[in-house]
Enzyme design. Sequence first.
Site, short mmCIF file in Angstrom:
data_model
loop_
_atom_site.label_atom_id
_atom_site.label_comp_id
_atom_site.label_asym_id
_atom_site.label_seq_id
_atom_site.Cartn_x
_atom_site.Cartn_y
_atom_site.Cartn_z
CB CYS A 73 -0.93 0.01 1.21
SG CYS A 73 -2.03 1.45 1.25
CG ASN A 147 -0.43 -3.81 -4.80
OD1 ASN A 147 0.21 -3.23 -5.68
ND2 ASN A 147 -1.24 -3.14 -4.01
CG HIS A 149 -2.01 -2.12 -9.51
ND1 HIS A 149 -2.93 -1.21 -9.07
CD2 HIS A 149 -1.18 -2.36 -8.48
CE1 HIS A 149 -2.66 -0.89 -7.81
NE2 HIS A 149 -1.60 -1.58 -7.42
CG ASN A 180 -5.24 -3.25 -6.35
OD1 ASN A 180 -5.99 -2.94 -5.44
ND2 ASN A 180 -4.17 -4.02 -6.16
CD GLU A 198 -6.85 1.19 -2.85
OE1 GLU A 198 -6.23 0.32 -2.19
OE2 GLU A 198 -6.84 2.39 -2.55
NE ARG A 199 -5.45 -7.37 -3.99
CZ ARG A 199 -4.27 -7.98 -3.86
NH1 ARG A 199 -4.09 -9.19 -4.35
NH2 ARG A 199 -3.26 -7.37 -3.27
CB CYS A 207 -4.85 3.59 -5.26
SG CYS A 207 -4.03 1.97 -5.25
N GLY A 210 -1.52 2.17 -7.24
CA GLY A 210 -2.23 2.37 -8.50
C GLY A 210 -1.62 3.49 -9.31
#
Length: 267
Positions: A73, A147, A149, A180, A198-199, A207, A210
């Site tokens: 994050c 993460n 995307h 995401n 967002e997931r 984000c 993101g």
Amino acid sequence: MRFAFHKMHGLGNDFVVIDARARGVAITAARARAIADRRTGIGCDQLILLEPVEDADLRMRIFNADGGEVEQCGNALRCVAQLTGARRMETAGGPVEAEPTGGGITIDLGTPRFGWDEIPLAYPLDTAALPVGWEGLEHGTAINVGNPHIVFFVPALDAVELERIGPIVEQDPLFPERVNVNVAQVTGPAAVKLRVWERGAGLTRACGTGACATAVAAIRRGLARSPVTVSLPGGELQVDWAPGGTIRMTGPATHVFAGEADLEAFG
């Protein structure tokens, strides 16, 4: 047991941060979900748990509002760096470095990953322009920045019903760990406008990962040059990346208040 917490946000993407380095705090998926509830809990997009670790200043664990634990994050990393002074943090998405700068906090997220099995996807596809689509969202770029995307570039951002289509893409079987969903509009030679589903959290005002994924996708596809200014509903982030290098994201972090609560009240 009572625990102390800090309420923070990065461009409106808000967090409950619990520093459990000196005394452990047991967080389960159900407990994280209860704390994140905006009506009956403290309320946040993500719950952040800080733990001790040997080879870094701290370990940061991230629980989405639905209780699921995720890898990374970006906005929370800036908040934690500002709150604790940490310069090296371990996450499930890999090690991260932070430094204070004139624009707030700069986070080095490491190098992006583009392999289909690194996103991950369920089967091999060209991640630069996926040959699949969802109701007009086509040729998305898949990137892992700690993460997963997917980034879609569209001519008119406001024409996309992201609140409706976001969960459809997020939960598509193509993404075994979900994804995401970023929808972006290029607004200048080094600028994009972005909205993110967002997931595990839904629509958020910002984000960080993101923004990083979108900037990298825009640079990789020749749509923008670095550094890219990414405009989100909550404000702007600056993302600097060159092929083969690491991603550097700069933006603000805001401390709202500190408090205490009874852990048992959340299950």
